[in-house]
Motif scaffolding. Structure first.
Motif, mmCIF file in Angstrom:
data_model
loop_
_atom_site.group_PDB
_atom_site.id
_atom_site.type_symbol
_atom_site.label_atom_id
_atom_site.label_comp_id
_atom_site.label_asym_id
_atom_site.label_seq_id
_atom_site.Cartn_x
_atom_site.Cartn_y
_atom_site.Cartn_z
ATOM 1 N N ALA A 42 44.452 -30.123 66.430
ATOM 2 C CA ALA A 42 44.220 -28.774 66.701
ATOM 3 C C ALA A 42 44.497 -28.344 68.016
ATOM 4 O O ALA A 42 44.477 -29.073 69.142
ATOM 5 N N THR A 43 44.620 -26.983 68.098
ATOM 6 C CA THR A 43 44.828 -26.443 69.274
ATOM 7 C C THR A 43 44.075 -25.150 69.600
ATOM 8 O O THR A 43 43.860 -24.938 70.983
ATOM 9 N N GLY A 44 43.416 -24.770 68.648
ATOM 10 C CA GLY A 44 42.664 -23.363 68.722
ATOM 11 C C GLY A 44 43.493 -22.413 68.769
ATOM 12 O O GLY A 44 43.136 -21.118 69.031
ATOM 13 N N LEU A 45 44.794 -22.199 68.634
ATOM 14 C CA LEU A 45 45.648 -21.210 68.631
ATOM 15 C C LEU A 45 46.284 -20.948 66.789
ATOM 16 O O LEU A 45 46.208 -21.672 66.209
ATOM 17 N N ASP A 46 46.809 -19.472 67.064
ATOM 18 C CA ASP A 46 47.164 -19.137 65.855
ATOM 19 C C ASP A 46 48.166 -17.901 65.946
ATOM 20 O O ASP A 46 48.352 -17.408 67.381
ATOM 21 N N ILE A 47 49.297 -18.022 65.010
ATOM 22 C CA ILE A 47 50.309 -17.171 65.374
ATOM 23 C C ILE A 47 50.230 -15.804 65.217
ATOM 24 O O ILE A 47 50.803 -14.760 65.882
ATOM 25 N N PHE A 48 48.929 -15.251 64.924
ATOM 26 C CA PHE A 48 48.631 -13.706 65.066
ATOM 27 C C PHE A 48 48.063 -13.247 66.393
ATOM 28 O O PHE A 48 48.274 -12.244 66.688
ATOM 29 N N ARG A 49 47.467 -14.402 66.956
ATOM 30 C CA ARG A 49 46.783 -13.876 68.312
ATOM 31 C C ARG A 49 47.527 -14.607 69.632
ATOM 32 O O ARG A 49 47.412 -14.307 70.601
ATOM 33 N N HIS A 50 48.471 -15.673 68.968
ATOM 34 C CA HIS A 50 48.923 -16.452 70.319
ATOM 35 C C HIS A 50 50.483 -16.472 69.960
ATOM 36 O O HIS A 50 51.178 -16.648 68.750
ATOM 37 N N THR A 51 51.005 -16.812 71.230
ATOM 38 C CA THR A 51 52.578 -17.267 71.129
ATOM 39 C C THR A 51 52.802 -18.772 71.150
ATOM 40 O O THR A 51 51.764 -19.275 71.647
ATOM 41 N N PHE A 52 53.908 -19.211 71.133
ATOM 42 C CA PHE A 52 54.307 -20.632 71.113
ATOM 43 C C PHE A 52 54.328 -20.935 72.717
ATOM 44 O O PHE A 52 54.118 -22.086 73.004
ATOM 45 N N ASP A 53 54.513 -20.067 73.203
ATOM 46 C CA ASP A 53 54.442 -20.196 74.895
ATOM 47 C C ASP A 53 52.840 -20.684 75.403
ATOM 48 O O ASP A 53 52.768 -21.615 76.088
ATOM 49 N N ASP A 54 51.923 -20.150 74.558
ATOM 50 C CA ASP A 54 50.487 -20.147 74.806
ATOM 51 C C ASP A 54 50.367 -21.984 74.324
ATOM 52 O O ASP A 54 49.462 -22.407 74.962
ATOM 53 N N ALA A 55 51.043 -22.327 73.154
ATOM 54 C CA ALA A 55 50.845 -23.610 72.826
ATOM 55 C C ALA A 55 51.576 -24.587 73.890
ATOM 56 O O ALA A 55 50.985 -25.658 73.904
ATOM 57 N N LEU A 56 52.383 -24.022 74.500
ATOM 58 C CA LEU A 56 53.322 -25.106 75.574
ATOM 59 C C LEU A 56 52.139 -25.590 76.445
ATOM 60 O O LEU A 56 52.167 -26.382 77.212
ATOM 61 N N ARG A 57 51.123 -24.872 76.795
ATOM 62 C CA ARG A 57 50.299 -24.825 77.756
ATOM 63 C C ARG A 57 49.176 -25.629 77.516
ATOM 64 O O ARG A 57 48.239 -25.954 78.235
ATOM 65 N N HIS A 58 49.059 -25.880 76.055
ATOM 66 C CA HIS A 58 47.954 -26.838 75.575
ATOM 67 C C HIS A 58 48.054 -28.239 76.289
ATOM 68 O O HIS A 58 49.024 -28.583 76.460
ATOM 69 N N PRO A 59 46.856 -28.627 76.448
ATOM 70 C CA PRO A 59 46.654 -30.041 77.364
ATOM 71 C C PRO A 59 47.559 -31.033 76.500
ATOM 72 O O PRO A 59 48.087 -31.787 77.137
ATOM 73 N N GLY A 60 47.207 -31.043 75.020
ATOM 74 C CA GLY A 60 47.726 -32.231 74.314
ATOM 75 C C GLY A 60 49.333 -31.922 74.414
ATOM 76 O O GLY A 60 50.053 -32.971 74.385
ATOM 77 N N VAL A 61 49.807 -30.952 74.158
ATOM 78 C CA VAL A 61 51.125 -30.677 74.250
ATOM 79 C C VAL A 61 51.865 -30.995 75.589
ATOM 80 O O VAL A 61 53.079 -31.562 75.940
ATOM 81 N N ALA A 62 51.225 -30.511 76.546
ATOM 82 C CA ALA A 62 51.623 -30.903 78.189
ATOM 83 C C ALA A 62 51.999 -32.350 78.310
ATOM 84 O O ALA A 62 52.686 -32.746 78.978
ATOM 85 N N ALA A 63 50.774 -32.874 77.874
ATOM 86 C CA ALA A 63 50.720 -34.534 77.856
ATOM 87 C C ALA A 63 51.925 -35.342 77.236
ATOM 88 O O ALA A 63 52.674 -36.077 77.664
ATOM 89 N N ARG A 64 52.378 -34.598 76.056
ATOM 90 C CA ARG A 64 53.357 -35.324 75.286
ATOM 91 C C ARG A 64 54.982 -34.786 75.981
ATOM 92 O O ARG A 64 55.692 -35.316 75.533
#
Length: 385
Positions: free
Chosen positions: A298-320
């Protein structure tokens, strides 16, 4: 690094009930509360977000993976419409490489023809190329899936080889490695992906009695059933005298040993660049994390309110995407670091220590990498004699 692989869950249920499935039989339960199929509004918004990301990062290519569950349950028209929509929206110069990953039981001539017309290649998931290898892949009534799946695979090989992306197989050390490999060759795949089962230190894969133990790194002396299986297949593949099929794991390992760039979740330090859109529009990390614990992706994000750039800043994605900095001390000190890369992220999990551990397959990976390095060294020495 921007995302380059967009995995869209067009259907969140499956027509099979494989007893070992980490997604539906594992610890994660988030799929239960999501719609079975992605609504048109979700798919349309996903296409817009993919195009937005491709434009912002000037991507020259993007991989669109139509996934599930079993994506063909959504209907071929919905798959082709999504693919066409993404291609219409991405900027000029960005090539969309589309693939549908299926269990092959629903493949028919008409469906494959439609997918091929729209430039969608077909990847198949099987446990091997014989009925005996696929006994755990049954439908919900307990009936074997092999007759339908094998028909689908042969349909691709016989009539639509250009649309045949390859076969994905999860390693089972209880099976005969050479028999399994050669049975898959009989289905004439252009490529094979040999994947390790999604296990970890808390929920170990079959044959690795490590539950409850402290994660250990290189040189543990642990038995290596998965490494032994893979090295046997490697030798069969390596000594064939010609490339009978591509085996991604082996080719990536060879490339990394030669100092070439390679991109795979299982090896190397290349940042992971995949993101998932679920059937309700939720943005998630890759499904393999769901084998660790409930909501792990989970990231807490969705495509209606957030961009994929928002997902890039998620700690789990950043760790990977942090490379060696996110690895355990034992991994950073290992001479195989640049090739192994710490193994698959999901396989490092321990309930008490998180993901900063060596892979549960550390010994198996060490066995495989050193074996391939030895074969490469022999070949190189032979060329200079």
């Amino acid at each position: 690094m921007p995302f380059g692989q967009f995995i869209v869950k067009v259907h969140g249920r499956c027509n099979l009930a494989c007893r070992y499935c980490y997604l539906y039989e594992g610890p994660d339960r988030t799929w239960r509360d999501r719609p079975a199929a992605a609504a048109p509004a979700v798919l349309d918004r996903a296409a817009e977000r993919i195009a937005e990301h491709a434009t912002a990062h000037r991507l020259s290519g993007a991989a669109l993976v139509l996934h599930g569950g079993e994506p063909l349950l959504a209907g071929v028209d919905r798959l082709t419409a999504l693919c066409d929509r993404v291609r219409d929206l991405v900027p000029a110069g960005c090539t969309v490489h589309a693939t549908v990953q299926t269990n092959a039981t629903l493949l028919t001539d008409a469906r494959v023809a439609a997918l091929a017309r729209h430039g969608i290649r077909v990847g198949i998931s099987l446990d091997g190329g014989l009925a005996a290898h696929n006994t755990r892949r049954t439908d919900r009534a307990g009936r074997p899936s092999w007759p339908a799946a094998s028909r689908g695979a042969r349909l691709l090989a016989d009539r639509y080889p250009g649309a045949y992306a390859g076969i994905l197989t999860v390693v089972d050390p209880r099976s005969d490695p050479t028999e399994t490999y050669e049975s898959l060759l009989a289905l004439r795949p252009p490529a094979l992906d040999l994947l390790l089962p999604h296990g970890n230190w808390t929920n170990p894969p079959p044959g690795l009695p490590v539950a409850g133990t402290t994660p250990t790194g290189p040189g543990s002396g642990r038995p290596t059933p998965y490494g032994d299986w893979l090295t046997t297949v490697f030798d069969r593949w390596w000594r064939a005298g010609r490339r009978e099929t591509r085996v991604r794991l082996f080719e990536e390992c060879l490339a990394l040993l030669l100092g070439l760039p390679a991109a795979t979740e299982s090896l190397g330090l290349h940042p992971v660049n995949a993101v998932v859109v679920e059937t309700d529009g939720t943005i998630e990390q890759v499904d393999s994390l769901k084998s660790a614990y409930d909501t792990a992706a989970a990231t807490g994000l969705d495509i209606f309110r957030h961009t994929f750039d928002d997902a890039l800043r998620h700690p789990g994605v950043a760790a990977r995407q942090a490379g060696a900095a996110a690895l355990a001390d034992a991994c950073r000190a290992c001479p195989l670091l640049n090739v192994c890369g710490g193994g698959h992220y999901a396989h490092r999990y321990h309930a008490a220590h998180g993901f900063t551990n060596p892979s549960v397959y550390c010994a198996d990976l060490e066995r495989l990498v050193r074996h391939i390095a030895g074969r490469l060294s022999e070949a190189t020495a032979g060329e200079h004699r």
